[in-house]
Structure formats: structure tokens, C-alpha cells
Design a protein around this motif. Structure first.
Motif, short mmCIF file in Angstrom:
data_model
loop_
_atom_site.label_atom_id
_atom_site.label_comp_id
_atom_site.label_asym_id
_atom_site.label_seq_id
_atom_site.Cartn_x
_atom_site.Cartn_y
_atom_site.Cartn_z
N ARG A 40 -21.71 -1.76 3.81
CA ARG A 40 -23.09 -1.71 2.57
C ARG A 40 -23.87 -2.30 4.54
N ARG A 41 -25.07 -3.55 4.93
CA ARG A 41 -25.84 -3.73 5.51
C ARG A 41 -25.09 -5.01 5.57
N ARG A 42 -24.82 -5.76 7.07
CA ARG A 42 -23.96 -6.91 7.52
C ARG A 42 -22.86 -6.78 6.38
N ARG A 43 -22.27 -5.99 6.38
CA ARG A 43 -20.46 -5.84 5.86
C ARG A 43 -20.37 -4.72 6.98
N PRO A 44 -18.68 -5.12 6.93
CA PRO A 44 -17.90 -4.40 7.93
C PRO A 44 -17.14 -2.84 6.93
N LEU A 45 -17.52 -1.38 7.40
CA LEU A 45 -17.26 -0.82 6.76
C LEU A 45 -15.70 -0.99 6.26
N ASN A 46 -14.86 -1.57 6.96
CA ASN A 46 -13.74 -1.78 6.31
C ASN A 46 -13.17 -2.22 5.61
N GLU A 47 -13.86 -3.20 5.35
CA GLU A 47 -14.24 -4.39 3.86
C GLU A 47 -14.14 -3.49 2.61
N GLY A 48 -15.25 -2.22 2.54
CA GLY A 48 -15.50 -1.69 1.78
C GLY A 48 -14.32 -0.76 1.31
N ILE A 49 -14.13 -0.45 2.55
CA ILE A 49 -12.81 0.73 2.30
C ILE A 49 -11.34 -0.17 1.92
N THR A 50 -11.44 -0.81 2.09
CA THR A 50 -10.20 -2.07 0.97
C THR A 50 -10.55 -2.74 -0.18
N LEU A 51 -12.12 -2.87 -0.32
CA LEU A 51 -12.10 -2.70 -1.72
C LEU A 51 -11.99 -1.75 -2.90
N ALA A 52 -12.33 -0.26 -2.16
CA ALA A 52 -12.23 1.02 -2.71
C ALA A 52 -9.86 1.32 -2.92
N GLY A 53 -9.72 0.61 -2.38
CA GLY A 53 -8.25 0.51 -1.81
C GLY A 53 -7.68 -0.02 -3.38
N GLU A 54 -8.54 -1.10 -3.49
CA GLU A 54 -7.98 -1.86 -4.59
C GLU A 54 -8.70 -1.80 -5.74
N ALA A 55 -9.49 -0.35 -5.57
CA ALA A 55 -9.74 -0.13 -7.03
C ALA A 55 -8.84 0.31 -7.99
N LEU A 56 -8.61 1.45 -7.11
CA LEU A 56 -7.88 2.81 -7.18
C LEU A 56 -6.31 2.41 -7.07
N GLN A 57 -5.30 1.26 -6.65
CA GLN A 57 -4.94 0.67 -6.79
C GLN A 57 -5.15 -0.29 -9.01
N ALA A 58 -6.17 -0.98 -8.59
CA ALA A 58 -5.53 -1.80 -9.98
C ALA A 58 -5.92 -0.55 -11.18
#
Length: 294
Positions: A114-132
Motif C-alpha cells: 500500500r502507498r504510505r505503508r511499510p510493506l512489513n505491516e501488510g505482511i504482518t496483517l496477512a499473517g494475523e488473518a491467516l492465524q485467525a
């Protein structure tokens, strides 16, 4: 461009080149394909029997692996430059084991970037969604991940996901003949062992599945012996789901007819935590679920 690269990658892997050697060869191939420079790629070879995954990346976001306990691991080893940036350079390779009832997510950068968002933050969100969603089916989990990471104004880039849960679902179709029940039971037992379940739970699932399949053979197809019966089994992080489908109608249970017959549905309820028997015009479907304790 993507089609050419996929075809070349598939051809190389069929020669047992391995992920690192495949990416090294693709570097040279991509250098001669207009528009292929700086293509990113994740290449992996998975042994479905053992869960061993050998992988290499070419500038692509890391795969995400979540175990049945919810622990999230990024497959961030074996990473290199995008394709054709340095043809001839050695490619690194890494490996891991996808443990029983773990879920692996591979994805394109449009999911997390996403623009103006670190890539690692998006990867972390994907991991949280996968975990849940680690107990959801693959289709439901894919929808959950897409919804969880969707921008407010919708995705502005193509997004592709690949989800794999180890072991993969078991899908069997067999003729409605009593001689097939032992073979089906043996195949299901082997699949359950790969799920790393307690022996007592394996036995309960086998009993419940055996009753459902026997009913499908005896009652669902009593007028059409040999018609197909379908058994599906799928594992979540802490649950096992079974589905048995036939194309007939079961007879209502009549325990008074025999001391040892007519108790199949009761046995299924005793062995599993959720049981639903749904008759319909196309046949009868049995859905069962049990949770994995401990």
C-alpha cells in the motif's frame, strides 16, 4: 509475459531442477523476454507425504506459514533479486517442514503493498488473518484474508493467493459395495495419521466415518448398488471435518428390528461433536465435525 515464465518454470521443475536451479535458468530466459525484467517469483517444491518444502524467492514477498498452535513463520530465507537483474548469479535456496495441520499462504504483492505503508505491516496483517482463520476451509480462508486486507476503496492491483493446508483434503469416490468399505477405511486411517492426531481420536473418526459410509452403501443405494459414494475429509488447526454423500435416501432407523442394527446415526453422534444428516432430491449428505483437544 507471466504465461511464458510460468510455462518455462513448470518445464524446468519437471526436469527436477529444484527451485534455486530453476530460478537461475529463468534469469537467462527472462533476460530475452520483453517486459520480464524485474519479475518477482516464489518457487517451491513440496512433498505432500512429508510436508518438506524446498523454496527460493526472486524479489517476492515471503510465504507465510502458521501452525496449528497459531505460531506464524515467514519463509524469508532463500531470497534473491528479481528475475534477469543479474543473470548467471548463484541463487540461494532454503527449506522447511510444513507440519501437520499447518497452513501455508503464498500471494502477490498486491495483497500487502500500500502507498504510505511499510510493506512489513501488510505482511504482518496477512499473517494475523491467516492465524485467525486457520480452522476455516481454504475457500473461506481466502475470502477472509482478502476481506481483512482490502483497502477502503478496494484493491487497485491484481491479487492472487495460494493456500495449502497439510495434509491436503482427502477426497474419495467409491462404488456403493460393501467390499469397498475396508479399503476406504484404510485410506482414511492413513490420512488421519498424517494429521498427527491422538490414537483415540483417530479411532472415533474411523468409527463415525465407517457408519456413514456403510449407511450410504446399504440404505442410500439399496436400489442402485454400485452407484458412487463420496467421502471427503479436511483438517483444520484443531478440528476434523468429514462429509459423506450418496445419491439415494436412507431408511428411517428402526432399532426394534434388530438388537445390533439401526444405531448408525447414534454411533456417529457418540463419536463426533457435530453431526448433520441432510436428505435431498439428489441424495443424502452427512456432515460431521470433531475438535482436536490438547
Amino acid at each position: 509475459v507471466m504465461g511464458q515464465l510460468r510455462s518455462a518454470c513448470r518445464a524446468l521443475l519437471l526436469q527436477e531442477a529444484g527451485p534455486a536451479r530453476t530460478l537461475a535458468a529463468l534469469d537467462h530466459f527472462a533476460a530475452g523476454v520483453p517486459g520480464a525484467l524485474c519479475t518477482t517469483l516464489f518457487c517451491g517444491v513440496l512433498d505432500p507425504a512429508t510436508g518438506r518444502l524446498v523454496y527460493a524467492g526472486a524479489g517476492h514477498p515471503p510465504g507465510i506459514l502458521t501452525g496449528p498452535d497459531g505460531r506464524v513463520t515467514l519463509l524469508d530465507q532463500g531470497r534473491g533479486l528479481p528475475l534477469a537483474v543479474r543473470p548467471g548469479a548463484e541463487r540461494p535456496e532454503a527449506e522447511c517442514v510444513v507440519s501437520p495441520r499447518s497452513t501455508l499462504l503464498l500471494y502477490t504483492d498486491g495483497l500487502v503493498e500500500r502507498r504510505r505503508r511499510p510493506l512489513n505491516e501488510g505482511i504482518t496483517l496477512a499473517g494475523e488473518a491467516l492465524q485467525a482463520g486457520r480452522n476455516l476451509s481454504a475457500d473461506a480462508l481466502a475470502a477472509r484474508v482478502m476481506e481483512r486486507l482490502a483497502p477502503e476503496d478496494g484493491y487497485d492491483d491484481d491479487v492472487a493467493l495460494l493456500l495449502y493446508r497439510h495434509p491436503g483434503p482427502l477426497e474419495l469416490t467409491f462404488p456403493a459395495e460393501s467390499s469397498q468399505l475396508a479399503v476406504t477405511r484404510g485410506t482414511l486411517r492413513g490420512w488421519l495419521r498424517r494429521c498427527d492426531l491422538p490414537p483415540g481420536l483417530v479411532q472415533r473418526v474411523l468409527v463415525a466415518a465407517g457408519e456413514a459410509c456403510a449407511n450410504a452403501v446399504e440404505h442410500g443405494h439399496r436400489d442402485h448398488p454400485g452407484d458412487p459414494v463420496r467421502l471427503c475429509a479436511a483438517a483444520g488447526a484443531d478440528e476434523i471435518r468429514l462429509t459423506v454423500e450418496d445419491s439415494g435416501r436412507w431408511k428411517p432407523p428402526r432399532p426394534e428390528d434388530s438388537r445390533h442394527r439401526g444405531r448408525g446415526i447414534a454411533l456417529m453422534h457418540a463419536m463426533m461433536q457435530e453431526v448433520a444428516v441432510t436428505p435431498g432430491e439428489a441424495g443424502t449428505t452427512v456432515r460431521m465435525l470433531t475438535r482436536i483437544e490438547g
